[in-house]
Design an enzyme around this catalytic site. Structure first.
Site, short mmCIF file in Angstrom:
data_model
loop_
_atom_site.label_atom_id
_atom_site.label_comp_id
_atom_site.label_asym_id
_atom_site.label_seq_id
_atom_site.Cartn_x
_atom_site.Cartn_y
_atom_site.Cartn_z
N ASN A 88 -4.37 -10.31 7.02
CA ASN A 88 -4.10 -9.06 7.72
C ASN A 88 -5.39 -8.31 8.32
OD1 ASN A 88 -1.46 -9.61 6.90
ND2 ASN A 88 -1.32 -8.11 5.44
N HIS A 90 -7.56 -11.11 -1.31
CA HIS A 90 -6.67 -10.49 -0.05
C HIS A 90 -7.39 -11.22 1.23
CE1 HIS A 90 -4.49 -8.60 2.72
NE2 HIS A 90 -4.53 -7.35 2.21
N ASN A 116 -3.93 -5.67 12.45
CA ASN A 116 -5.05 -4.94 12.58
C ASN A 116 -6.03 -5.80 13.68
OD1 ASN A 116 -5.21 -3.06 10.81
ND2 ASN A 116 -5.07 -4.26 9.07
N THR A 174 0.88 -1.19 0.01
CA THR A 174 -0.01 -0.12 -0.22
C THR A 174 1.05 1.44 -0.37
OG1 THR A 174 -1.76 -1.12 1.32
CG2 THR A 174 -1.78 1.33 1.20
N TYR A 198 -8.29 -7.93 7.54
CA TYR A 198 -9.29 -7.29 6.50
C TYR A 198 -10.56 -8.21 6.45
CZ TYR A 198 -5.61 -3.93 5.93
OH TYR A 198 -4.74 -3.26 6.06
#
Length: 368
Positions: free
Chosen positions: A180, A177, A237, A27, A182
């Site tokens: 992490n 994805h 996260n 990112t 999400y």
């Protein structure tokens, strides 16, 4: 060892790679502010790094709802498709291959980043002790709104549409994805998913969203053009699970039935220690997958060469090294010195710290 297997051709499903060095998704927050589209800066950035056997783009939101950070690109509008098409053309002209990472952040967002200023969505109304970037500063992520079961099919369809858009944009494939902390990861983990319907509770029910996403994406493009990224032991996260070995054994067994192009695992903590929790076994997870295995997190030249030579991995993904070294594969092959990345320019900005890092040849000329 420039003749090491790491630098030899490979296949990930239907995608033929000139070497086994992968540019990991990174990112960088440089999309156009008005429409979250990639532009000429992205074209040059990815073109410079086309020496990788495979480039996995920065995470790209599948819908406006899927956005979690300022200036991240999307893959849901015509402007975004056109912007990415210029990127893929540039990479292909350099003999590279590129897939786009399909992203929905779930609870790792904020109303200032959501259409209409609404709350982010998640499997359950559980806040993450995390932060996101609103374009000015890092701000705490709020308590999300729990998705109604009737809303979930529309998100699944967004994954399918994003996959179709990726094909139109000229990508060689897509990466789901699922890592992490999400949205996909939030459904998988019992720390974030407290649902008592068909999408939560038992480990089998927590797999349902992943299965529907896999069905949608492989329905839009053949499975041998699809990869997936998972982070079994990462707490990025603020994501947790009471039994990650069991959870991700189920997840990878499910993934394996689709005969995907590759499985991309973050080994240990995302961008941190490679330690695996006591009683867990990374090798056992890899053994559940029959396709190309891609490892990520803290690899250097020696460990990457060893992992491929030993057959532990087929592909090795590198992140920060690609930020500062557009010719990273050549440097790796020659065991040449690496540029140091400028952390102050990781997120947001322009060409500084993005497209202005020198190649080895440019550094040599400057030294003369």
């Amino acid at each position: 060892m420039s003749d090491a297997k790491l630098f030899s051709p490979a296949k990930a499903g239907a995608i033929e790679l000139k070497n086994r060095v992968v540019m990991a998704p990174l990112t960088r927050n440089r999309a156009r502010a008005e429409d979250d589209a990639p532009h000429d800066l992205h074209v040059e950035y990815y073109r410079q790094r086309a020496g990788a056997g495979l480039i996995v783009t920065e995470g790209s939101q599948i819908s406006p709802q899927g956005k979690g950070y300022a200036w991240t690109p999307g893959i849901y509008s015509q402007a975004q498709i056109e912007g990415w098409r210029k990127v893929t053309d540039a990479v292909h002209e350099q003999g590279g291959k590129i897939v786009i990472q399909l992203w929905h952040v779930g609870r790792i967002s904020h109303p200032v980043l959501q259409p209409g200023g609404v709350d982010p969505v998640a499997p359950s109304a559980i806040a993450a002790n995390s932060k996101t970037f609103d374009g000015t500063q890092f701000i705490a992520t709020p308590t999300p709104r729990a998705l109604e079961a009737a809303e979930i099919p529309a998100i699944v369809e967004d994954f399918a549409k994003a996959t179709e858009n990726a094909r139109k944009a000229g990508f060689d494939g897509v990466e789901i994805h699922g890592a992490n902390g999400y949205l996909v990861d939030q459904f998988l983990r019992d720390g974030a998913n407290k649902r008592d319907d068909a999408y939560g509770g038992t480990v089998e029910k927590r797999m349902r969203f992943l299965k529907e996403v896999l069905d949608a994406v492989t329905g839009a493009w053949s499975a041998d053009r699809v990869g997936i990224r998972l982070s079994p032991f990462s707490n990025a996260n603020d994501i947790t699970d009471s039994n990650p070995q069991e959870t991700f054994s189920h997840a990878i067994r499910l993934v394996n039935t689709y005969e995907l192009a590759y499985l991309h695992l973050v080994e240990g903590q995302t961008g941190g220690p490679r330690d695996i929790p006591q009683g867990c076994d990374l090798a056992a997870l890899y053994a559940l997958f029959d396709g190309a295995r891609m490892g990520n997190n803290g690899y250097d030249r020696a460990s990457a060469i060893e992992a491929v030579e030993s057959g532990t991995l087929d592909l090795v993904a590198f992140g920060r090294a690609f930020i500062a070294n557009p010719d990273f594969v050549e440097r790796l092959k020659r065991n040449a010195p690496l540029n140091e990345p400028d952390r102050d320019t990781f997120y947001g900005g322009g060409e500084k710290g993005y497209t202005d890092y020198p190649t080895l040849a440019e550094s040599s000329l400057a030294a003369q």
